[in-house]
Design an enzyme around this catalytic site. Structure first.
Site, PDB file in Angstrom:
ATOM      1  N   TYR A 154      10.446  -3.520  -8.516  1.00 43.15           N
ATOM      2  CA  TYR A 154       9.095  -3.681  -8.904  1.00 43.15           C
ATOM      3  C   TYR A 154       8.286  -2.362  -8.391  1.00 43.15           C
ATOM      4  O   TYR A 154       7.709  -1.650  -9.110  1.00 43.15           O
ATOM      5  CB  TYR A 154       8.539  -4.803  -8.861  1.00 43.15           C
ATOM      6  CG  TYR A 154       6.763  -4.715  -9.320  1.00 43.15           C
ATOM      7  CD1 TYR A 154       6.572  -4.559 -10.600  1.00 43.15           C
ATOM      8  CD2 TYR A 154       6.025  -4.794  -8.248  1.00 43.15           C
ATOM      9  CE1 TYR A 154       5.116  -4.401 -11.100  1.00 43.15           C
ATOM     10  CE2 TYR A 154       4.621  -4.793  -8.666  1.00 43.15           C
ATOM     11  CZ  TYR A 154       4.371  -4.384 -10.054  1.00 43.15           C
ATOM     12  OH  TYR A 154       2.923  -4.324 -10.138  1.00 43.15           O
ATOM     13  N   ASN A 198       1.119   0.392   5.828  1.00 48.40           N
ATOM     14  CA  ASN A 198       1.610  -0.165   4.860  1.00 48.40           C
ATOM     15  C   ASN A 198       2.567  -1.548   5.227  1.00 48.40           C
ATOM     16  O   ASN A 198       3.618  -1.466   6.001  1.00 48.40           O
ATOM     17  CB  ASN A 198       2.826   0.811   3.846  1.00 48.40           C
ATOM     18  CG  ASN A 198       3.400  -0.030   2.685  1.00 48.40           C
ATOM     19  OD1 ASN A 198       4.655   0.422   2.485  1.00 48.40           O
ATOM     20  ND2 ASN A 198       2.957  -1.265   2.272  1.00 48.40           N
ATOM     21  N   GLY A 199       2.218  -2.655   4.622  1.00 49.45           N
ATOM     22  CA  GLY A 199       2.977  -3.875   5.214  1.00 49.45           C
ATOM     23  C   GLY A 199       2.039  -4.840   5.613  1.00 49.45           C
ATOM     24  O   GLY A 199       0.835  -4.838   5.235  1.00 49.45           O
ATOM     25  N   GLY A 231      -1.083   0.719  -4.811  1.00 44.32           N
ATOM     26  CA  GLY A 231      -2.316   0.083  -4.450  1.00 44.32           C
ATOM     27  C   GLY A 231      -3.561   0.368  -5.285  1.00 44.32           C
ATOM     28  O   GLY A 231      -3.769   1.744  -5.243  1.00 44.32           O
ATOM     29  N   CYS A 283       0.764  -1.244   0.214  1.00 44.52           N
ATOM     30  CA  CYS A 283       0.008  -0.086   0.101  1.00 44.52           C
ATOM     31  C   CYS A 283       0.828   1.229   0.064  1.00 44.52           C
ATOM     32  O   CYS A 283       2.021   1.150   0.298  1.00 44.52           O
ATOM     33  CB  CYS A 283      -1.019  -0.189   1.333  1.00 44.52           C
ATOM     34  SG  CYS A 283      -1.685  -1.674   1.529  1.00 44.52           S
TER      35      CYS A 283
HETATM   36  O1  LIG Z   1       5.042 -12.784 -13.641  1.00 43.08           O
HETATM   37  P1  LIG Z   1       3.884 -11.939 -13.226  1.00 43.08           P
HETATM   38  O2  LIG Z   1       3.010 -12.592 -12.113  1.00 43.08           O
HETATM   39  O3  LIG Z   1       3.137 -11.606 -14.581  1.00 43.08           O
HETATM   40  O4  LIG Z   1       4.419 -10.647 -12.629  1.00 43.08           O
HETATM   41  C1  LIG Z   1       5.468  -9.867 -13.021  1.00 43.08           C
HETATM   42  C2  LIG Z   1       4.995  -8.723 -13.837  1.00 43.08           C
HETATM   43  O5  LIG Z   1       4.166  -8.168 -13.183  1.00 43.08           O
HETATM   44  C3  LIG Z   1       4.581  -6.577 -13.132  1.00 43.08           C
HETATM   45  O6  LIG Z   1       3.953  -5.711 -14.147  1.00 43.08           O
HETATM   46  P2  LIG Z   1       2.686  -4.840 -14.249  1.00 43.08           P
HETATM   47  O7  LIG Z   1       1.856  -5.083 -15.120  1.00 43.08           O
HETATM   48  O8  LIG Z   1       1.876  -5.161 -12.819  1.00 43.08           O
HETATM   49  O9  LIG Z   1       3.201  -3.328 -13.876  1.00 43.08           O
HETATM   50  P3  LIG Z   1       4.149  -2.553 -14.812  1.00 43.08           P
HETATM   51  O10 LIG Z   1       3.421  -1.755 -15.612  1.00 43.08           O
HETATM   52  O11 LIG Z   1       4.559  -1.654 -13.598  1.00 43.08           O
HETATM   53  O12 LIG Z   1       5.200  -3.209 -15.084  1.00 43.08           O
HETATM   54  C4  LIG Z   1       5.971  -6.795 -13.382  1.00 43.08           C
HETATM   55  O13 LIG Z   1       6.598  -5.425 -13.886  1.00 43.08           O
HETATM   56  C5  LIG Z   1       6.142  -7.766 -14.342  1.00 43.08           C
HETATM   57  O14 LIG Z   1       6.020  -7.409 -15.647  1.00 43.08           O
HETATM   58  N1  LIG Z   2       0.105  -4.161   1.134  1.00 42.32           N
HETATM   59  C1  LIG Z   2      -0.021  -3.767   2.144  1.00 42.32           C
HETATM   60  O1  LIG Z   2       0.589  -2.588   2.680  1.00 42.32           O
HETATM   61  C2  LIG Z   2      -1.376  -4.284   2.920  1.00 42.32           C
HETATM   62  C3  LIG Z   2      -1.723  -3.378   4.224  1.00 42.32           C
HETATM   63  C4  LIG Z   2      -2.713  -4.193   4.848  1.00 42.32           C
HETATM   64  N2  LIG Z   2      -2.014  -5.574   5.402  1.00 42.32           N
HETATM   65  C5  LIG Z   2      -3.854  -4.754   4.167  1.00 42.32           C
HETATM   66  O2  LIG Z   2      -4.125  -5.662   3.710  1.00 42.32           O
HETATM   67  O3  LIG Z   2      -4.793  -3.799   4.001  1.00 42.32           O
HETATM   68 MG   LIG Z   3       5.496  -5.141 -15.706  1.00 41.61          MG
END
Ligand SMILES: O=P(O)(O)OC[C@H]1O[C@H](OP(=O)(O)OP(=O)(O)O)[C@H](O)[C@@H]1O
Ligand SMILES: NC(=O)CC[C@H](N)C(=O)O
Ligand SMILES: [Mg+2]
Length: 511
Positions: A259, A102-103, A28, A2
């Site tokens: 990421y 967040n966490g 998020g 988050c």
């Molecule tokens: O192997 P997977 O489960 O597919 O996960 C990895 C992929 O998901 C994310 O992209 P995403 O589309 O979430 O965001 P981005 O546009 O920031 O790359 C990440 O950048 C990879 O491309």
């Molecule tokens: N990714 C997160 O930081 C999640 C915060 C919290 N554990 C929730 O599920 O809302």
């Molecule tokens: Mg991606």
């Protein structure tokens, strides 16, 4: 993962919080919320969906006051569809507290049981953040003398939270009539940065998951909240900070750099963009070692996140860099969407090949990571359909083989593509001619080279070492049952009807 935000200003902060949340949207996409404080009253609005969909002008008008906190949610406990689990959370005693987290906590069940038996507090949702708020509230109440709340009592309560709570937590909270509290777990797993600016002759403070929120709001980076540290800013703008944990380590989550974070953020003194550039260079070195023939015509990123790494990789190998996939800018991040069906469908809606860039070429596709393989499987097929001769796939992060329990929703080993597979088998599974992964040491070195003060990272999803020391096989089995795609509460419509004690839903619908 988050996004959290907190401001103590000298003029109304509603627009500042809204704009800051927009900038943290990539952390998020499932729910968003803002609470402001004027006098001793809180004003809250939260809802399911993206920031732009949750807040209307009428909601914004009701968010009065010069201080506030805000949250965008990517659920790792409870469910994505539960409005009752959208944050910030509220408790009315002591004084009235709202909190955004967040966490992810790793001893939620024990805390819940303790809370019920000893602290006589009721937790109404499946959110670990509601538990965290109640632990803080209980510990604060235990330190209140008369009707006055001292700064000492606030730091004492944060110390007690660190003693009782396990897992990852970066937190901002408001105490009605007093001020804003911020703290970060003793391992510093989740990021939290402090910014300041001048307003009406006084210093205004902003706390944010990522520095990009400060940049876009006109605040300058002051410093990060230290692992285990507690910070309190009174509504008058007095700033207090103190270490609140006995044993601290500084081990930020490596996946933030890979990421989660935006490239224009600086986390714990390391530029995310710079880190991704070095990741690309190091991956280039590895590719030179493992593919000595180097029969690659062109290097392509899988947009968005892998772009800086792919560019640096292409430069380091002296190969052309091309944008072979165009991203639909109106589709959000697929990895953080809830449910595999929607993630799979979204990859095709999000990315489309530029056919002429593939025809009769050997292409090296670069992504920041391969987690479930949702993206890579689709993308390799698209490249082949567009006429590529050979398709190599490189990942700027090592293979993800272990569940994450600290705020990334990958709870089951079975859903991870690399579980139980060799690199050769992974290549076969995604239909690539070869898969090349970054080595973990090289990834750590990449971030360390950008900020040499960072020596240690939270790396559990790559190596199965859980820094909080409390993760057993039985724990992983239990979350696998509870949170695997089949077991998620999203599939249970009853949980979405949980009574939301935090929010006047009727009022929200009427407004
Ligand atoms: O192997 P997977 O489960 O597919 O996960 C990895 C992929 O998901 C994310 O992209 P995403 O589309 O979430 O965001 P981005 O546009 O920031 O790359 C990440 O950048 C990879 O491309
Ligand atoms: N990714 C997160 O930081 C999640 C915060 C919290 N554990 C929730 O599920 O809302
Ligand atoms: Mg991606």
């Amino acid at each position: 993962m988050c996004g959290i935000l907190g401001v103590v200003g000298q003029s109304p902060v509603n627009q500042l919080l809204y704009d800051g949340l927009q900038v943290l949207q990539h952390r998020g996409q499932d729910a968003a919320g803002i609470v402001t404080s004027s006098g001793k009253t809180f004003h809250m609005h939260k809802g399911s969906g993206m920031v732009r969909d949750v807040f209307r002008t009428r909601n914004m008008r009701s968010l009065m006051g010069n201080a506030g906190i805000a949250h965008v949610r990517y659920p790792t406990a409870g469910s994505a569809s539960s409005l009752a689990e959208a944050q910030p959370f509220y408790v009315n005693s002591p004084f009235g507290i709202v909190l955004a987290h967040n966490g992810n906590l790793t001893n939620t069940e024990e805390l819940k049981a303790d809370m019920f038996r000893h602290d006589l507090r009721h937790i109404n949702t499946n959110s670990d953040s509601e538990v965290l708020l109640n632990v803080f509230a209980h510990e604060l109440a235990a330190r209140v003398e008369g009707f006055e709340l001292s700064v000492e009592a606030i730091f004492g309560a944060i110390e007690a939270v660190h003693r009782r709570v396990r897992g990852a937590y970066a937190v901002v909270a408001l105490i009605a009539g007093y001020g804003l509290v911020a703290f970060r777990d003793p391992n510093g797993i989740r990021p939290l940065v402090i910014g300041s600016t001048q307003g009406s002759g006084k210093t205004e403070y902003m706390f944010a998951s990522e520095s990009v929120a400060l940049d876009c709001s006109g605040f300058s980076i002051l410093r990060d909240v230290e692992p285990g540290e507690g910070v309190f800013v009174s509504f008058d703008g007095d700033f207090h900070a103190r270490p609140c944990a006995k044993e601290v380590r500084h081990a930020p989550c490596l996946f933030e750099y890979v990421y989660f974070a935006r490239p224009d953020s600086v986390i714990d003194g390391a530029s995310v963009y710079q880190s991704r550039i070095v990741m690309g260079e190091k991956l280039g070195e590895k590719i030179r070692r493992v593919l000595p023939a180097l029969d690659i015509d062109v290097v392509m990123p899988i947009p968005d996140t892998s772009r800086p790494s792919a560019l640096a990789l292409a430069n380091s190998l002296g190969l052309p860099y091309r944008e072979g996939f165009i991203k639909n800018r109106y589709i959000g991040r697929t990895f953080i969407m809830p449910g595999q069906a929607v993630r799979k469908k979204s990859v095709r809606q999000k990315l489309n090949p530029v056919a002429c860039e593939f025809k009769d070429r050997n292409v090296l596709l670069v992504d920041d990571s391969i987690v479930r393989g949702t993206t890579s499987k689709e993308i390799v097929q698209m490249a082949r359909d567009a006429g590529a001769r050979k398709v190599y796939f490189a990942s700027a992060a090592p293979a993800v083989r272990f569940p994450n329990v600290y705020g990334i929703d990958m709870p089951t080993r079975a859903e991870l593509l690399a579980t139980g597979r060799t690199e050769q088998e992974i290549a076969e599974e995604i239909g690539a001619d070869a898969v090349i992964y970054q080595d973990l040491a090289a990834l750590q070195e990449a971030v360390h080279s950008v900020n040499p003060k960072l020596h240690e990272f939270e790396t559990s999803c790559f190596d199965g070492r859980y820094i909080t020391g409390d993760i057993t096989a039985a724990y992983l089995d239990a979350i696998e049952c509870a949170r695997g795609d089949g077991g998620k509460k999203d599939e249970n419509p009853v949980s979405t009807q949980m009574i939301d004690l935090n929010l006047n839903v009727a009022e929200q619908n009427l407004m």
